[in-house]
Scaffold this active site. Sequence first.
Site, PDB file in Angstrom:
ATOM      1  N   HIS A 185       0.855  -1.196   0.000  1.00  0.00           N
ATOM      2  CA  HIS A 185       0.000   0.000   0.000  1.00  0.00           C
ATOM      3  C   HIS A 185       0.884   1.236   0.000  1.00  0.00           C
ATOM      4  CE1 HIS A 185      -4.020   1.874   1.481  1.00  0.00           C
ATOM      5  NE2 HIS A 185      -3.294   2.780   0.854  1.00  0.00           N
ATOM      6  N   HIS A 245      -6.899  -1.163   4.389  1.00  0.00           N
ATOM      7  CA  HIS A 245      -7.299  -0.677   5.732  1.00  0.00           C
ATOM      8  C   HIS A 245      -8.724  -1.110   6.074  1.00  0.00           C
ATOM      9  CE1 HIS A 245      -8.499   2.481   2.954  1.00  0.00           C
ATOM     10  NE2 HIS A 245      -7.282   2.965   2.903  1.00  0.00           N
ATOM     11  N   HIS A 254      -6.771  13.684   2.819  1.00  0.00           N
ATOM     12  CA  HIS A 254      -7.917  13.608   1.912  1.00  0.00           C
ATOM     13  C   HIS A 254      -8.469  14.977   1.536  1.00  0.00           C
ATOM     14  CE1 HIS A 254      -8.072   9.306   1.512  1.00  0.00           C
ATOM     15  NE2 HIS A 254      -7.708   9.252   2.773  1.00  0.00           N
ATOM     16  N   ASP A 278       0.559   2.575   3.752  1.00  0.00           N
ATOM     17  CA  ASP A 278      -0.201   3.763   3.344  1.00  0.00           C
ATOM     18  C   ASP A 278       0.716   4.986   3.391  1.00  0.00           C
ATOM     19  OD1 ASP A 278      -2.341   5.223   2.409  1.00  0.00           O
ATOM     20  OD2 ASP A 278      -3.689   4.701   4.050  1.00  0.00           O
ATOM     21  N   HIS A 324     -10.502   0.843  -1.734  1.00  0.00           N
ATOM     22  CA  HIS A 324     -10.796   1.725  -0.598  1.00  0.00           C
ATOM     23  C   HIS A 324     -12.262   2.081  -0.778  1.00  0.00           C
ATOM     24  CE1 HIS A 324      -9.738   5.708   1.662  1.00  0.00           C
ATOM     25  NE2 HIS A 324     -11.050   5.643   1.519  1.00  0.00           N
ATOM     26  N   HIS A 345     -10.809   3.627  -5.545  1.00  0.00           N
ATOM     27  CA  HIS A 345     -10.717   4.524  -4.389  1.00  0.00           C
ATOM     28  C   HIS A 345     -11.945   5.406  -4.331  1.00  0.00           C
ATOM     29  CE1 HIS A 345      -9.280   7.418  -1.462  1.00  0.00           C
ATOM     30  NE2 HIS A 345      -8.198   6.687  -1.269  1.00  0.00           N
TER      31      HIS A 345
END
Length: 568
Positions: A135, A273, A321, A361, A247, A220
């Site tokens: 990731h 995740h 984000h 991540d 995701h 995503h």
Amino acid sequence: MAKITRRAYAEMFGPTTGDKLRLADTELIIEVEKDYTIYGEEVKFGGGKVIRDGMGQGQQLAAEIADTIITNALIVDAVAGIVKADVGLKDGRIWKIGKGGNPDIQPGVTIPVGAGTEVIAGEGMILTAGGIDSHIHWICPQQIDEALMSGVTTMLGGGTGPATGTYATTCTPGPWHIHRMLEAADAFPMNMGFFGKGNASLPGPLKEQVEAGVIGLKLHEDWGTTPAAIDNCLTVADEMDVQVAIHTDTLNESGFVETTLAAFKGRTIHTFHTEGAGGGHAPDIIKAVGQANVLPSSTNPTRPYTVNTIDEHLDMLMVCHHLDPAIAEDVAFAESRIRRETIAAEDILHDTGAFSMMSSDSQAMGRVGEVVIRTWQTAHKMKVQRGALAEDAGKGNDNFRIKRYIAKYTINPAITHGIAHVVGSIEEGKLADLVLWKPAFFGVKPSLILKGGMIAAAAMGDANASIPTPQPVHYRPMFGSYGKALKTSVTFVSQAALANPAVAALQLSKPLVAVQGCRTVQKADMVHNGATPAIDVDPETYVVRADGELLVCEPASELPMAQRYFLF
């Protein structure tokens, strides 16, 4: 017959069958299950020792001997087990695991040593397979140094650099970006693979990315992970034998977790995740771990659950984000993802083998250099809070638990992404991506990192000193990180890319290796991590149950492998 005490033997040749070691400063204890040596015939290099001409070193030509032998190493591996052996490397691969020496005068030799053999002393050291981080946000190339020096030798993910899309999503979108990233990969001592953008409702834009060289497609939510996009992406993946990572939809805009699971239609998928703090259906994406076709992973900020976990996540989420703290809806979005109940349950589900993988991540709600550390901190916390696993009960060691946890960042991501024929375990024929650790520093600071049989990085002292060990000792790139020796690493691509003239025209210097078998993997194939409990999450309290059992644990207030090892 001459005898030697166990202590003296361990100090000379490393631990043998029945001996026990502590991993770093954790409560995890390993016990040697098998020793491939023949007592009295051990090989060791040094003045007055065995590997000398006519003694432990024979007269065979290069074709018959190991290029490198790692002597008397304690292998800790999910597949090979916890065994003591000499490891012979040849042509950049793991050639043989067994007994080194001179077959002309020694019995039982399976790894001949000759004048063309280099020696790495493994006495008293632990040998593991290089880690695999599945990731990766390719935000900056400096991540590669951090990962390599932590014991990671394969990085899989998406991105194009510090672009806004890459800050949030692991996608390298479109053939132009994919080709540029493949070209950039030639510069690094790291196995690399790239994910394309999987969010599209028609197959064409996805197929062209697979043909351009990606090893998988990433769905995503920031690009819109709708049931239609999921179905289309998995259809293309099935056709072209690449993995899909997802995701899911935190906001539940296009459906709930049940909607997403239905859109999978039983097809294989890697859920990132899967607890949800990193993103996914709130509050119950964790239900996905119970599906036979779902291959679940964690990202390391929630690993393990501590007194600081909740507090650090909100700001991290806002930045990653592209959210605005002045907008109430953005804050509510962030807060919906951070739940102490599901994070605590994640600890336990790792310990029971329901979560199969660990990842970072990187720079996008995760720390690229801490995959290995966070894995073992989680294992330690669970040992302290839950005691021995049933498989280890009464044995006085934690061998099964240790195999379960090391599988999470080695063989299981390799199986998931179709690269287990090349990397992921210490098995004969695989790429010699290996990491040597002193037991006191296990999981924290490796001593040597080998890429394709060549030392690529090491903890090294002052280069102007008269010996290699004087301070300052820090991680430095070694010869395997320079020039054409970078060919000791590989770049993973799709099978379609190997047949694509546009990829051949790039004239890449690192070997290209195609992923394979991505679409037939099931949860049951996850080594030591194939549990599929039925998960229930209370929508009001977020309390988690697995097969009806309440999953609750306290946050850790203190961890091993932390400040004791790091001044800064």
